[in-house]
Design a protein around this motif. Sequence first.
Motif, PDB file in Angstrom:
ATOM      1  N   GLU A   7       0.819  -1.221   0.000  1.00 43.63           N
ATOM      2  CA  GLU A   7       0.000   0.000   0.000  1.00 43.63           C
ATOM      3  C   GLU A   7       0.844   1.259   0.000  1.00 43.63           C
ATOM      4  OE1 GLU A   7      -3.115   0.027  -0.363  1.00 43.63           O
ATOM      5  OE2 GLU A   7      -3.943  -1.849   0.415  1.00 43.63           O
ATOM      6  N   ASN A   8       2.192   1.107   0.151  1.00 45.69           N
ATOM      7  CA  ASN A   8       2.998   2.316   0.380  1.00 45.69           C
ATOM      8  C   ASN A   8       4.080   2.522  -0.674  1.00 45.69           C
ATOM      9  OD1 ASN A   8       4.663   0.231   1.118  1.00 45.69           O
ATOM     10  ND2 ASN A   8       5.190   1.011   3.131  1.00 45.69           N
ATOM     11  N   PHE A   9       3.904   1.938  -1.865  1.00 42.31           N
ATOM     12  CA  PHE A   9       4.874   2.196  -2.931  1.00 42.31           C
ATOM     13  C   PHE A   9       4.286   3.273  -3.834  1.00 42.31           C
ATOM     14  CE2 PHE A   9       7.575   1.654  -6.581  1.00 42.31           C
ATOM     15  CZ  PHE A   9       8.782   1.255  -6.029  1.00 42.31           C
ATOM     16  N   ASN A  40      20.611 -19.131  -8.687  1.00 40.09           N
ATOM     17  CA  ASN A  40      21.325 -18.708  -7.478  1.00 40.09           C
ATOM     18  C   ASN A  40      22.806 -18.506  -7.725  1.00 40.09           C
ATOM     19  OD1 ASN A  40      19.560 -18.476  -5.237  1.00 40.09           O
ATOM     20  ND2 ASN A  40      19.194 -20.673  -5.420  1.00 40.09           N
ATOM     21  N   VAL A  41      23.332 -17.418  -7.190  1.00 37.61           N
ATOM     22  CA  VAL A  41      24.784 -17.229  -7.187  1.00 37.61           C
ATOM     23  C   VAL A  41      25.336 -18.056  -6.033  1.00 37.61           C
ATOM     24  CG1 VAL A  41      26.656 -15.578  -6.859  1.00 37.61           C
ATOM     25  CG2 VAL A  41      24.628 -14.918  -8.158  1.00 37.61           C
ATOM     26  N   GLU A  42      26.323 -18.914  -6.344  1.00 34.49           N
ATOM     27  CA  GLU A  42      26.860 -19.790  -5.293  1.00 34.49           C
ATOM     28  C   GLU A  42      28.118 -19.244  -4.651  1.00 34.49           C
ATOM     29  OE1 GLU A  42      26.915 -22.792  -8.089  1.00 34.49           O
ATOM     30  OE2 GLU A  42      25.051 -23.712  -7.425  1.00 34.49           O
ATOM     31  N   GLY A 234      20.062  -1.845  -1.252  1.00 32.04           N
ATOM     32  CA  GLY A 234      18.836  -2.450  -0.708  1.00 32.04           C
ATOM     33  C   GLY A 234      19.041  -3.064   0.672  1.00 32.04           C
ATOM     34  N   ASP A 235      18.187  -4.008   0.996  1.00 28.63           N
ATOM     35  CA  ASP A 235      18.157  -4.562   2.355  1.00 28.63           C
ATOM     36  C   ASP A 235      19.448  -5.276   2.750  1.00 28.63           C
ATOM     37  OD1 ASP A 235      15.610  -3.589   2.340  1.00 28.63           O
ATOM     38  OD2 ASP A 235      14.650  -5.460   2.981  1.00 28.63           O
ATOM     39  N   VAL A 236      20.291  -5.627   1.768  1.00 33.05           N
ATOM     40  CA  VAL A 236      21.542  -6.329   2.091  1.00 33.05           C
ATOM     41  C   VAL A 236      22.558  -5.394   2.760  1.00 33.05           C
ATOM     42  CG1 VAL A 236      22.784  -6.001  -0.109  1.00 33.05           C
ATOM     43  CG2 VAL A 236      23.044  -8.147   1.163  1.00 33.05           C
ATOM     44  N   GLN A 243      12.482  -0.854   3.250  1.00 39.66           N
ATOM     45  CA  GLN A 243      11.228  -0.706   2.524  1.00 39.66           C
ATOM     46  C   GLN A 243      11.490  -0.884   1.034  1.00 39.66           C
ATOM     47  OE1 GLN A 243       7.921   0.085   4.065  1.00 39.66           O
ATOM     48  NE2 GLN A 243       9.293  -0.974   5.454  1.00 39.66           N
ATOM     49  N   ALA A 244      10.447  -1.244   0.286  1.00 42.87           N
ATOM     50  CA  ALA A 244      10.604  -1.448  -1.154  1.00 42.87           C
ATOM     51  C   ALA A 244      11.085  -0.161  -1.835  1.00 42.87           C
ATOM     52  CB  ALA A 244       9.286  -1.914  -1.755  1.00 42.87           C
ATOM     53  N   ILE A 245      10.523   0.971  -1.421  1.00 43.84           N
ATOM     54  CA  ILE A 245      10.898   2.225  -2.080  1.00 43.84           C
ATOM     55  C   ILE A 245      12.327   2.630  -1.743  1.00 43.84           C
ATOM     56  CG2 ILE A 245       9.795   3.639  -0.262  1.00 43.84           C
ATOM     57  CD1 ILE A 245      10.222   4.553  -3.971  1.00 43.84           C
TER      58      ILE A 245
HETATM   59  C1  LIG Z   1       6.090 -10.143   4.179  1.00 40.69           C
HETATM   60  C2  LIG Z   1       6.732  -8.842   3.759  1.00 40.69           C
HETATM   61  C3  LIG Z   1       5.929  -7.766   3.444  1.00 40.69           C
HETATM   62  C4  LIG Z   1       6.499  -6.554   3.036  1.00 40.69           C
HETATM   63  N1  LIG Z   1       5.682  -5.532   2.715  1.00 40.69           N
HETATM   64  C5  LIG Z   1       6.209  -4.355   2.301  1.00 40.69           C
HETATM   65  C6  LIG Z   1       5.366  -3.264   1.934  1.00 40.69           C
HETATM   66  O1  LIG Z   1       4.131  -3.355   1.978  1.00 40.69           O
HETATM   67  N2  LIG Z   1       5.967  -2.098   1.556  1.00 40.69           N
HETATM   68  C7  LIG Z   1       7.334  -1.953   1.516  1.00 40.69           C
HETATM   69  O2  LIG Z   1       7.806  -0.889   1.125  1.00 40.69           O
HETATM   70  N3  LIG Z   1       8.155  -2.967   1.853  1.00 40.69           N
HETATM   71  C8  LIG Z   1       7.633  -4.168   2.248  1.00 40.69           C
HETATM   72  N4  LIG Z   1       8.458  -5.188   2.633  1.00 40.69           N
HETATM   73  C9  LIG Z   1       9.907  -4.968   2.597  1.00 40.69           C
HETATM   74  C10 LIG Z   1      10.430  -5.071   1.155  1.00 40.69           C
HETATM   75  O3  LIG Z   1       9.970  -6.277   0.595  1.00 40.69           O
HETATM   76  C11 LIG Z   1      11.953  -5.027   1.144  1.00 40.69           C
HETATM   77  O4  LIG Z   1      12.411  -3.883   1.819  1.00 40.69           O
HETATM   78  C12 LIG Z   1      12.476  -4.992  -0.293  1.00 40.69           C
HETATM   79  O5  LIG Z   1      11.973  -6.088  -1.031  1.00 40.69           O
HETATM   80  C13 LIG Z   1      13.997  -5.036  -0.314  1.00 40.69           C
HETATM   81  O6  LIG Z   1      14.419  -5.095  -1.653  1.00 40.69           O
HETATM   82  P1  LIG Z   1      15.813  -5.726  -2.074  1.00 40.69           P
HETATM   83  O7  LIG Z   1      15.852  -5.661  -3.551  1.00 40.69           O
HETATM   84  O8  LIG Z   1      16.904  -5.111  -1.296  1.00 40.69           O
HETATM   85  O9  LIG Z   1      15.753  -7.247  -1.586  1.00 40.69           O
HETATM   86  P2  LIG Z   1      14.686  -8.380  -1.933  1.00 40.69           P
HETATM   87  O10 LIG Z   1      13.403  -7.833  -2.434  1.00 40.69           O
HETATM   88  O11 LIG Z   1      14.681  -9.275  -0.741  1.00 40.69           O
HETATM   89  O12 LIG Z   1      15.339  -9.131  -3.169  1.00 40.69           O
HETATM   90  C14 LIG Z   1      16.488  -9.923  -3.020  1.00 40.69           C
HETATM   91  C15 LIG Z   1      16.489 -10.925  -4.154  1.00 40.69           C
HETATM   92  O13 LIG Z   1      17.777 -11.557  -4.229  1.00 40.69           O
HETATM   93  C16 LIG Z   1      17.564 -12.941  -4.383  1.00 40.69           C
HETATM   94  N5  LIG Z   1      18.766 -13.641  -3.860  1.00 40.69           N
HETATM   95  C17 LIG Z   1      19.151 -13.808  -2.582  1.00 40.69           C
HETATM   96  N6  LIG Z   1      20.311 -14.515  -2.533  1.00 40.69           N
HETATM   97  C18 LIG Z   1      20.634 -14.796  -3.825  1.00 40.69           C
HETATM   98  C19 LIG Z   1      21.703 -15.507  -4.457  1.00 40.69           C
HETATM   99  N7  LIG Z   1      22.700 -16.068  -3.738  1.00 40.69           N
HETATM  100  N8  LIG Z   1      21.718 -15.603  -5.807  1.00 40.69           N
HETATM  101  C20 LIG Z   1      20.729 -15.034  -6.555  1.00 40.69           C
HETATM  102  N9  LIG Z   1      19.689 -14.352  -6.037  1.00 40.69           N
HETATM  103  C21 LIG Z   1      19.651 -14.238  -4.677  1.00 40.69           C
HETATM  104  C22 LIG Z   1      16.307 -13.245  -3.599  1.00 40.69           C
HETATM  105  O14 LIG Z   1      15.739 -14.454  -4.048  1.00 40.69           O
HETATM  106  C23 LIG Z   1      15.454 -12.034  -3.984  1.00 40.69           C
HETATM  107  O15 LIG Z   1      14.791 -12.237  -5.187  1.00 40.69           O
HETATM  108  C24 LIG Z   1       7.920  -6.415   3.008  1.00 40.69           C
HETATM  109  C25 LIG Z   1       8.736  -7.503   3.334  1.00 40.69           C
HETATM  110  C26 LIG Z   1       8.154  -8.700   3.703  1.00 40.69           C
HETATM  111  C27 LIG Z   1       9.061  -9.872   4.037  1.00 40.69           C
END
Ligand SMILES: Cc1cc2nc3c(=O)[nH]c(=O)nc-3n(C[C@H](O)[C@H](O)[C@H](O)COP(=O)(O)OP(=O)(O)OC[C@H]3O[C@@H](n4cnc5c(N)ncnc54)[C@H](O)[C@@H]3O)c2cc1C
Length: 266
Positions: A7-9, A40-42, A234-236, A243-245
Amino acid sequence: MLTSDVENFPGYPTGIGGPEMMIHMREQAERFGLEVQDKNVEKVDFSERPFRVWVEGEEHRSEAVIICTGAEAIWLGVEGEDAQKGRGISTCATCDGAFFREQEVIVVGGGDSAMEEATFLTRFASKVTIVHRHDVFKASKVMYERAVNHPKIEIKTHRKIKSWLSNDEGLSGAVLEDPRDGSEEEISCTGAFIAIGHKPMTGFLQGELEMDGSGYILHSEHTMTSVPGVFAAGDVVDTRYRQAITAAGMGCEAAMDAEKWLEDQH
Ligand SMILES: Cc1cc2nc3c(=O)[nH]c(=O)nc-3n(C[C@H](O)[C@H](O)[C@H](O)COP(=O)(O)OP(=O)(O)OC[C@H]3O[C@@H](n4cnc5c(N)ncnc54)[C@H](O)[C@@H]3O)c2cc1C
């Protein structure tokens, strides 16, 4: 991919399903020539350029790498949890709190995140119960006191979740166990938030980059990591916003940093 409604993007005035939003993002990037491999990256070797990245046995070489593998929320792994993940049980109050207006919810944990989630949830829920295994809290004094003094928050110490209960409508409660003597009690709730931490997905990096004590990648300059030419977004790397944004915004920064860095090499 684990959530139903986002709901917040920005740009989605009536909200959007999580998987649907992912398809949109992927299709948009593919329109500009992106190739996606769902693999998957290993392991990686960043000791010299071109960098080497092993993807399910196949070796890829690259002059620059952006890592955005995210962080996994840590779940309790107790009975009844899998069926309610992303429904009645969440790991993000900012994301899902508003779905529980005038309902009773549980927050599990004893750190700052648990206190913050619980206090935030009082805006929506009729009652918030914090469940914590010990009677000592890792949370800072100010965060703990804000929670403990809130009229809508009850704190249950020396309790762990033994199992989740559900009915046809979804989550209905939890069985709590006192680890000291094994005694049990049931409490009702229609929502639960697990706030016991996140695990960054950095195991495959095997220490090739500088990380903090929990395995989050550290930036050295803007989005560049300790290895020039390797970027992270991102989250890493994010222990605060998650957050997604914010992840998308940092992804944009990393792409621009990588492009500029590559240009500067020539
Ligand atoms: C249940 C839930 C609900 C959420 N709801 C919201 C929301 O409503 N609004 C909001 O803003 N945020 C929400 N979030 C948070 C949001 O999803 C994250 O902040 C955001 O997805 C982070 O993006 P990212 O690209 O950093 O990581 P991610 O979206 O986690 O993407 C990481 C990707 O890397 C892949 N990956 C991991 N390791 C490897 C590897 N070794 N090799 C290849 N690929 C790999 C994973 O499979 C994944 O596809 C929610 C999170 C959860 C868990």
